[in-house]
Design an enzyme around this catalytic site. Structure first.
Site, mmCIF file in Angstrom:
data_model
loop_
_atom_site.group_PDB
_atom_site.id
_atom_site.type_symbol
_atom_site.label_atom_id
_atom_site.label_comp_id
_atom_site.label_asym_id
_atom_site.label_seq_id
_atom_site.Cartn_x
_atom_site.Cartn_y
_atom_site.Cartn_z
ATOM 1 C CG HIS A 70 -3.576 9.575 0.318
ATOM 2 N ND1 HIS A 70 -4.352 10.339 1.167
ATOM 3 C CD2 HIS A 70 -4.242 8.409 0.156
ATOM 4 C CE1 HIS A 70 -5.435 9.658 1.496
ATOM 5 N NE2 HIS A 70 -5.396 8.485 0.902
ATOM 6 C CG HIS A 111 -1.890 1.102 1.279
ATOM 7 N ND1 HIS A 111 -1.976 1.977 2.326
ATOM 8 C CD2 HIS A 111 -2.835 1.493 0.383
ATOM 9 C CE1 HIS A 111 -2.951 2.836 2.100
ATOM 10 N NE2 HIS A 111 -3.486 2.581 0.932
HETATM 11 O O1 G3P Z 1 -6.491 1.762 -3.134
HETATM 12 C C1 G3P Z 1 -6.671 1.302 -1.833
HETATM 13 C C2 G3P Z 1 -6.516 2.411 -0.828
HETATM 14 O O2 G3P Z 1 -5.322 3.086 -1.055
HETATM 15 C C3 G3P Z 1 -7.667 3.380 -0.871
HETATM 16 O O3 G3P Z 1 -7.616 4.324 0.150
HETATM 17 O O4 G3P Z 1 -7.151 6.531 1.051
HETATM 18 O O5 G3P Z 1 -5.395 4.780 1.153
HETATM 19 O O6 G3P Z 1 -5.982 5.835 -1.009
HETATM 20 P P1 G3P Z 1 -6.494 5.418 0.334
HETATM 21 MG MG MG Z 2 -4.737 4.656 -2.359
#
Ligand code: G3P
Ligand code: MG
Length: 249
Positions: free
Chosen positions: A56, A14
Site C-alpha cells: 500500500h 479490503h
Molecule cells: O481501493 C479501495 C481502497 O483501498 C482505496 O484506498 O488507501 O486503502 O488503497 P486505500
Molecule cells: Mg487500496
C-alpha cells in the site's frame, strides 16, 4: 462506456481481510476466503526493478520495518522482509507477495479481485502496464474478470490503451462534479469512492448514469446497510465476515 461483463459482488475484502491478517499478504487473502469474501481488493506497485508487488505505502516502513522506499528497493531485497510481525506473533515471517504469487493464490482459493494500481510517484503508466501484462499472462480463466481501479487517472488511461478489455473503475476519495468526465475519459464501468464521504445525491447521480458504485472502507455493519440502501453496489471492507452477515439479512 465499455460493456465487458463484470460480475461485481456485493462485498470485497479490503487488502485481503485487513482486520484479521497483515494487509496485502497471502495470509490476508486466505483469511478473506475463510471469512466469506468472494473477492478481494489489494494494492499493486513496482519494486525498483519493476516487479509488481502487493504493497500500500510508498515506504516499506509501516508493514515491514524497513525504512526504505519501494521504488528504491529491489525485489530481491523486498522478498526477504517480514511483512507480518507488525500484525502479531501469528504472522511472523509472512512475506510481501509478488503480484504473480497473489494471482496464483487467488486461483487456488477461487477469489476474484479488484486490483488497485497504486503507482509510486512518477511510475503511473509503467505500473499499469506491468499490471495488465501480468493479468494477460497469468489471470486464471476459472476466475471472474478482475476490476482495475486507481486514484491515478493516468494509470487507468495507460491500462485502457494497453488492454482495453479489462474493466476499470475511477477511484476518488471525495467525488466532485467532474467525476463523470473523469470516468468517461478512461472509459470506466465503475466509480469507487470513500463511503464516508458519499452523499445520497451523488450516489443517485452515479447510479442513474449507469455506473457500478463501490465504497471503501466500510467496517461498521449499519453503515454498510445504509450505503446499500443508497444504491451502492459493492462494499469494500476489512472485515468481510461481519459485513457479509450484516448485508445478508
Ligand atoms: O481501493 C479501495 C481502497 O483501498 C482505496 O484506498 O488507501 O486503502 O488503497 P486505500
Ligand atoms: Mg487500496
Amino acid at each position: 462506456m465499455m460493456t465487458l461483463s463484470l460480475n461485481l459482488p456485493r462485498l470485497i475484502g479490503h487488502r485481503g481481510a485487513a482486520a484479521y491478517a497483515p494487509e496485502n499478504t497471502l495470509a490476508s487473502l486466505h483469511e478473506a476466503r475463510r471469512r466469506g469474501a468472494p473477492w478481494v481488493e489489494f494494492d499493486v506497485k513496482l519494486s525498483r526493478d519493476d516487479v509488481p508487488i502487493l504493497m500500500h505505502d510508498a515506504s516499506l516502513k509501516r508493514t515491514t520495518g524497513s525504512d526504505r522506499l519501494v521504488a528504491e528497493t529491489s525485489w530481491a531485497d523486498i522478498q526477504v522482509l517480514d511483512a507480518g510481525s507488525w500484525k502479531g506473533a501469528a504472522f511472523v515471517g509472512e512475506a510481501v507477495p509478488s503480484f504473480a504469487a497473489a494471482i496464483d493464490c487467488l486461483g487456488g482459493l477461487g477469489l476474484g479481485a479488484n486490483v488497485e494500481i497504486k503507482p509510486c510517484p512518477g511510475r503511473e503508466a509503467q505500473t499499469a502496464l506491468a499490471v495488465v501484462e501480468m493479468l494477460q499472462h497469468r489471470w486464471p480463466a476459472s476466475l471472474p474478470t478482475p476490476l482495475l481501479s486507481s486514484f491515478k487517472d493516468e494509470a487507468l488511461a495507460a491500462a485502457r490503451a494497453a488492454a482495453p478489455s479489462f474493466p476499470r473503475a475511477i477511484l476518488i476519495d471525495e467525488l466532485a462534479d467532474d467525476w463523470r468526465q473523469r470516468a468517461e475519459a478512461v472509459d470506466a464501468v465503475g466509480v469507487n469512492t470513500n463511503g464516508g464521504k458519499l452523499t445520497a445525491a451523488r450516489a443517485a447521480e452515479i447510479k442513474a448514469a449507469g455506473y457500478l458504485l463501490s465504497v471503501y472502507t466500510i467496517n461498521d455493519p449499519a453503515v454498510a446497510v445504509a450505503l446499500l440502501a443508497l444504491g451502492v453496489d459493492c462494499i469494500i471492507t476489512d472485515a468481510p465476515d461481519v459485513t457479509a452477515k450484516a448485508i445478508a439479512s
